[in-house]
Design a protein around this motif. Structure first.
Motif, PDB file in Angstrom:
ATOM      1  N   ASN A 240       0.823  -1.219   0.000  1.00 54.13           N
ATOM      2  CA  ASN A 240       0.000   0.000   0.000  1.00 54.13           C
ATOM      3  C   ASN A 240       0.853   1.263   0.000  1.00 54.13           C
ATOM      4  OD1 ASN A 240      -2.118  -1.719   0.150  1.00 54.13           O
ATOM      5  ND2 ASN A 240      -2.228  -1.674   2.392  1.00 54.13           N
ATOM      6  N   ASN A 241       2.081   1.139   0.519  1.00 63.96           N
ATOM      7  CA  ASN A 241       2.984   2.308   0.551  1.00 63.96           C
ATOM      8  C   ASN A 241       3.866   2.375  -0.689  1.00 63.96           C
ATOM      9  OD1 ASN A 241       2.159   3.020   3.151  1.00 63.96           O
ATOM     10  ND2 ASN A 241       3.554   1.475   4.032  1.00 63.96           N
ATOM     11  N   ASP A 242       3.475   1.690  -1.746  1.00 60.26           N
ATOM     12  CA  ASP A 242       4.265   1.656  -2.986  1.00 60.26           C
ATOM     13  C   ASP A 242       5.667   1.117  -2.760  1.00 60.26           C
ATOM     14  OD1 ASP A 242       2.296   2.553  -4.636  1.00 60.26           O
ATOM     15  OD2 ASP A 242       2.796   4.678  -4.306  1.00 60.26           O
ATOM     16  N   LYS A 243       5.734   0.063  -1.967  1.00 57.84           N
ATOM     17  CA  LYS A 243       7.034  -0.570  -1.746  1.00 57.84           C
ATOM     18  C   LYS A 243       7.017  -1.974  -2.321  1.00 57.84           C
ATOM     19  CE  LYS A 243       8.857   1.815   2.252  1.00 57.84           C
ATOM     20  NZ  LYS A 243       9.409   1.630   3.586  1.00 57.84           N
ATOM     21  N   VAL A 244       8.218  -2.508  -2.541  1.00 57.46           N
ATOM     22  CA  VAL A 244       8.337  -3.851  -3.090  1.00 57.46           C
ATOM     23  C   VAL A 244       9.584  -4.501  -2.486  1.00 57.46           C
ATOM     24  CG1 VAL A 244       9.578  -3.041  -5.149  1.00 57.46           C
ATOM     25  CG2 VAL A 244       8.316  -5.130  -5.258  1.00 57.46           C
ATOM     26  N   LYS A 245       9.517  -5.804  -2.296  1.00 58.04           N
ATOM     27  CA  LYS A 245      10.652  -6.486  -1.650  1.00 58.04           C
ATOM     28  C   LYS A 245      11.709  -6.842  -2.695  1.00 58.04           C
ATOM     29  CE  LYS A 245      11.529 -10.629   1.137  1.00 58.04           C
ATOM     30  NZ  LYS A 245      11.638 -10.499   2.581  1.00 58.04           N
ATOM     31  N   ILE A 246      12.974  -6.583  -2.354  1.00 58.14           N
ATOM     32  CA  ILE A 246      14.071  -7.029  -3.219  1.00 58.14           C
ATOM     33  C   ILE A 246      15.097  -7.794  -2.384  1.00 58.14           C
ATOM     34  CG2 ILE A 246      13.778  -5.177  -4.920  1.00 58.14           C
ATOM     35  CD1 ILE A 246      16.297  -3.860  -3.726  1.00 58.14           C
ATOM     36  N   ILE A 247      15.862  -8.616  -3.050  1.00 56.52           N
ATOM     37  CA  ILE A 247      16.833  -9.482  -2.350  1.00 56.52           C
ATOM     38  C   ILE A 247      18.117  -9.490  -3.182  1.00 56.52           C
ATOM     39  CG2 ILE A 247      17.274 -11.880  -1.591  1.00 56.52           C
ATOM     40  CD1 ILE A 247      14.160 -12.253  -1.804  1.00 56.52           C
ATOM     41  N   LYS A 248      19.251  -9.566  -2.489  1.00 60.98           N
ATOM     42  CA  LYS A 248      20.522  -9.650  -3.218  1.00 60.98           C
ATOM     43  C   LYS A 248      20.820 -11.125  -3.530  1.00 60.98           C
ATOM     44  CE  LYS A 248      24.956  -7.407  -3.075  1.00 60.98           C
ATOM     45  NZ  LYS A 248      25.767  -6.438  -2.396  1.00 60.98           N
ATOM     46  N   ARG A 249      21.198 -11.409  -4.764  1.00 63.25           N
ATOM     47  CA  ARG A 249      21.516 -12.807  -5.113  1.00 63.25           C
ATOM     48  C   ARG A 249      22.910 -13.130  -4.606  1.00 63.25           C
ATOM     49  NH1 ARG A 249      18.643 -15.445  -9.178  1.00 63.25           N
ATOM     50  NH2 ARG A 249      20.443 -16.676  -9.812  1.00 63.25           N
ATOM     51  N   ASN A 250      23.016 -14.107  -3.752  1.00 59.32           N
ATOM     52  CA  ASN A 250      24.378 -14.428  -3.293  1.00 59.32           C
ATOM     53  C   ASN A 250      24.756 -15.874  -3.525  1.00 59.32           C
ATOM     54  OD1 ASN A 250      22.757 -15.347  -1.311  1.00 59.32           O
ATOM     55  ND2 ASN A 250      23.165 -13.630   0.084  1.00 59.32           N
ATOM     56  N   LYS A 313      -0.992  -7.197  -5.533  1.00 54.43           N
ATOM     57  CA  LYS A 313      -1.139  -6.259  -4.407  1.00 54.43           C
ATOM     58  C   LYS A 313      -0.959  -7.025  -3.106  1.00 54.43           C
ATOM     59  CE  LYS A 313      -2.384  -2.191  -6.066  1.00 54.43           C
ATOM     60  NZ  LYS A 313      -1.550  -1.036  -5.782  1.00 54.43           N
ATOM     61  N   THR A 314      -0.396  -6.375  -2.086  1.00 50.42           N
ATOM     62  CA  THR A 314      -0.210  -7.033  -0.796  1.00 50.42           C
ATOM     63  C   THR A 314      -0.144  -5.993   0.327  1.00 50.42           C
ATOM     64  OG1 THR A 314       1.254  -8.470   0.476  1.00 50.42           O
ATOM     65  CG2 THR A 314       2.303  -7.031  -1.097  1.00 50.42           C
ATOM     66  N   ASN A 315      -0.368  -6.465   1.565  1.00 52.98           N
ATOM     67  CA  ASN A 315      -0.161  -5.575   2.714  1.00 52.98           C
ATOM     68  C   ASN A 315       1.228  -5.793   3.297  1.00 52.98           C
ATOM     69  OD1 ASN A 315      -2.742  -4.631   2.641  1.00 52.98           O
ATOM     70  ND2 ASN A 315      -3.525  -6.372   3.844  1.00 52.98           N
ATOM     71  N   PHE A 316       1.902  -6.801   2.765  1.00 52.83           N
ATOM     72  CA  PHE A 316       3.172  -7.216   3.354  1.00 52.83           C
ATOM     73  C   PHE A 316       4.272  -6.165   3.149  1.00 52.83           C
ATOM     74  CE2 PHE A 316       7.351  -9.071   2.759  1.00 52.83           C
ATOM     75  CZ  PHE A 316       7.508  -9.818   3.912  1.00 52.83           C
ATOM     76  N   GLU A 317       5.043  -5.967   4.226  1.00 53.30           N
ATOM     77  CA  GLU A 317       6.269  -5.160   4.118  1.00 53.30           C
ATOM     78  C   GLU A 317       7.267  -5.683   5.133  1.00 53.30           C
ATOM     79  OE1 GLU A 317       6.136  -0.914   4.492  1.00 53.30           O
ATOM     80  OE2 GLU A 317       4.706  -0.734   2.833  1.00 53.30           O
ATOM     81  N   ASP A 318       8.531  -5.691   4.779  1.00 52.50           N
ATOM     82  CA  ASP A 318       9.572  -5.973   5.783  1.00 52.50           C
ATOM     83  C   ASP A 318      10.771  -5.069   5.493  1.00 52.50           C
ATOM     84  OD1 ASP A 318      11.011  -7.086   3.743  1.00 52.50           O
ATOM     85  OD2 ASP A 318      10.965  -9.145   4.503  1.00 52.50           O
ATOM     86  N   LYS A 319      11.894  -5.309   6.177  1.00 52.25           N
ATOM     87  CA  LYS A 319      13.029  -4.379   6.043  1.00 52.25           C
ATOM     88  C   LYS A 319      13.653  -4.394   4.635  1.00 52.25           C
ATOM     89  CE  LYS A 319      16.556  -7.440   8.169  1.00 52.25           C
ATOM     90  NZ  LYS A 319      16.575  -8.395   7.128  1.00 52.25           N
ATOM     91  N   ASN A 320      13.343  -5.428   3.865  1.00 56.67           N
ATOM     92  CA  ASN A 320      13.902  -5.500   2.510  1.00 56.67           C
ATOM     93  C   ASN A 320      12.996  -4.868   1.453  1.00 56.67           C
ATOM     94  OD1 ASN A 320      16.285  -6.879   3.204  1.00 56.67           O
ATOM     95  ND2 ASN A 320      15.105  -8.775   3.398  1.00 56.67           N
ATOM     96  N   CYS A 321      11.922  -4.241   1.923  1.00 53.20           N
ATOM     97  CA  CYS A 321      11.031  -3.582   0.962  1.00 53.20           C
ATOM     98  C   CYS A 321      11.523  -2.157   0.726  1.00 53.20           C
ATOM     99  CB  CYS A 321       9.608  -3.550   1.508  1.00 53.20           C
ATOM    100  SG  CYS A 321       8.874  -5.191   1.537  1.00 53.20           S
ATOM    101  N   ILE A 322      11.569  -1.789  -0.535  1.00 50.47           N
ATOM    102  CA  ILE A 322      12.008  -0.412  -0.851  1.00 50.47           C
ATOM    103  C   ILE A 322      10.965   0.258  -1.736  1.00 50.47           C
ATOM    104  CG2 ILE A 322      14.478  -0.961  -0.706  1.00 50.47           C
ATOM    105  CD1 ILE A 322      14.353  -0.656  -3.864  1.00 50.47           C
ATOM    106  N   LYS A 323      11.032   1.565  -1.797  1.00 46.77           N
ATOM    107  CA  LYS A 323      10.094   2.334  -2.618  1.00 46.77           C
ATOM    108  C   LYS A 323      10.280   1.958  -4.102  1.00 46.77           C
ATOM    109  CE  LYS A 323       7.835   5.551  -0.199  1.00 46.77           C
ATOM    110  NZ  LYS A 323       6.360   5.461  -0.186  1.00 46.77           N
ATOM    111  N   ILE A 324       9.185   1.807  -4.798  1.00 49.01           N
ATOM    112  CA  ILE A 324       9.259   1.455  -6.226  1.00 49.01           C
ATOM    113  C   ILE A 324      10.085   2.489  -6.989  1.00 49.01           C
ATOM    114  CG2 ILE A 324       7.864   1.176  -8.334  1.00 49.01           C
ATOM    115  CD1 ILE A 324       5.660   0.071  -6.460  1.00 49.01           C
ATOM    116  N   ASN A 325       9.956   3.753  -6.597  1.00 50.84           N
ATOM    117  CA  ASN A 325      10.704   4.808  -7.293  1.00 50.84           C
ATOM    118  C   ASN A 325      12.208   4.712  -7.072  1.00 50.84           C
ATOM    119  OD1 ASN A 325       8.584   5.936  -8.549  1.00 50.84           O
ATOM    120  ND2 ASN A 325       8.183   7.486  -6.966  1.00 50.84           N
ATOM    121  N   ASP A 326      12.625   3.937  -6.059  1.00 46.40           N
ATOM    122  CA  ASP A 326      14.075   3.810  -5.803  1.00 46.40           C
ATOM    123  C   ASP A 326      14.683   2.587  -6.492  1.00 46.40           C
ATOM    124  OD1 ASP A 326      14.047   6.054  -4.264  1.00 46.40           O
ATOM    125  OD2 ASP A 326      13.765   4.979  -2.365  1.00 46.40           O
ATOM    126  N   LEU A 327      13.839   1.771  -7.122  1.00 43.67           N
ATOM    127  CA  LEU A 327      14.352   0.512  -7.695  1.00 43.67           C
ATOM    128  C   LEU A 327      15.512   0.729  -8.658  1.00 43.67           C
ATOM    129  CD1 LEU A 327      11.037  -1.458  -8.416  1.00 43.67           C
ATOM    130  CD2 LEU A 327      12.851  -2.146  -6.855  1.00 43.67           C
TER     131      LEU A 327
END
Ligand code: SF4
Length: 344
Positions: A240-250, A313-327
């Motif tokens: 809802n806050n226009d965020k999305v989760k990303i992860i670093k591939r390691n 769409k989701t309500n989920f957010e955690d510390k790895n979620c960032i603003k879509i505009n920052d992707l």
């Protein structure tokens, strides 16, 4: 197996025809290193803007050693073979710590650094330290295979050793760096894979492939490698806050150290009815909230990637979620980067 005046003819040709490239008149090992690593597996036209961007951002080994890895990967984005960039980063730190930033130029020191093999060490040591070490890249393998009718498989150790044996006798003792660069230019500009210019070739009188009309058969191609087909499902949950989760591939796999969205790899393309079962490890995925599914096919040398982006769409957010505009400020593999504009 000899060609009269080979070395002299080649150097004269080089003086008249060498390509005007930003690293050509330099004997700065840092500059030569950056150019050689960028140009591995990359055409000059494609690599040139990357070289300029890289040198602009990291003009010397000290700057590179202090680089933020994400920023470095951002510069490398789209060039592929990302381990080249991480190895350069590691090597720069070693050079600063163990050599006080004084870039090594001897073949023996260079081959001990991460990401520097025989080819790069030969190029740097011949250009910057006048060592008589012949470079054996794809251009040189093609040229020598044709000139001397070498029938060993391209890229095989056998062919490389045979070329080194011949090259050690031919290399200019006074200008080994020019000799190596001349070989690479000649291979790419005159003895090209398909549009070879035998009519203008200074070696056509001696070239065995030209004499035997076997140019198209040389160098001997590698047996076809199996292409692996993979199915990547990226789960892009828009909060809802226009965020999305990303992860670093390691993991040790393609695209190491780049970012991605939560991934589920399957062994075939799945449709919406299968998502509940297949995506259960992504607990916040809800098939009823899917807005769209986008598909991209992306080919790597040995992999054919079918990539599906499930946008929901989701309500989920955690510390790895960032603003879509920052992707766009994060380094993503090319096909993922291309999709960002479509999820905004
Ligand atoms: S004669 Fe043709 S095949 Fe032989 S080295 Fe020259 S360009 Fe290559």
């Amino acid at each position: 197996m000899s060609i009269k005046n080979f070395t002299k003819k080649l150097l004269v040709w080089y003086d008249l025809n060498k390509r005007d490239l930003p690293w050509r008149n330099s004997i700065n090992p840092y500059i030569i290193w950056v150019s050689e690593i960028i140009l591995q597996q990359t055409r000059i036209e494609q690599g040139l803007p990357y070289f300029k961007k890289f040198i602009n951002k990291y003009p010397n080994v000290f700057e590179l050693s202090r680089a933020n890895l994400d920023e470095l990967m951002n510069i490398w984005q789209g060039l592929g073979y990302y381990s080249r960039a991480t190895n350069m980063h590691k090597a720069s730190k070693i050079i600063v710590q163990e050599f006080s930033g004084d870039f090594p130029v001897s073949y023996e020191s260079l081959v001990k650094l991460p990401g520097i093999g025989d080819y790069t060490a030969s190029a740097i040591s011949s250009i910057c330290n006048n060592e008589c070490k012949i470079v054996v890249d794809g251009n040189v393998m093609r040229l020598f295979s044709r000139l001397f009718d070498l029938r060993k498989e391209v890229n095989s150790i056998g062919l490389k050793n045979q070329i080194k044996f011949i090259g050690d006798k031919l290399i200019s003792k006074s200008k080994p760096g020019d000799f190596n660069q001349a070989l690479m230019d000649f291979g790419s500009m005159v003895c090209s894979p398909k549009n070879y210019k035998c009519g203008n070739c200074i070696f056509s009188k001696d070239c065995i492939a030209f004499k035997n009309n076997t140019i198209d058969l040389l160098p001997v191609k590698k047996a076809k490698v199996m292409i692996k087909t993979r199915y990547f499902n990226y789960l892009i949950g828009l909060s809802n806050n226009d965020k999305v989760k990303i992860i670093k591939r390691n993991k040790k796999d393609i695209w190491q150290d780049l970012y991605e969205f939560p991934l589920v790899e399957t062994n075939h393309e799945i449709d919406i009815s299968e998502t509940g079962k297949k995506f259960k490890k992504i607990s916040y995925f809800n098939s009823k909230k899917v807005i769209k599914k986008l598909t991209i096919n992306h080919k790597l040398t040995h992999q054919n990637l079918n990539i599906y982006f499930w946008i929901f769409k989701t309500n989920f957010e955690d510390k790895n979620c960032i603003k879509i505009n920052d992707l766009e400020s994060y380094p993503f593999p090319k096909p993922l980067f291309e999709i960002i504009s479509q999820i905004k």
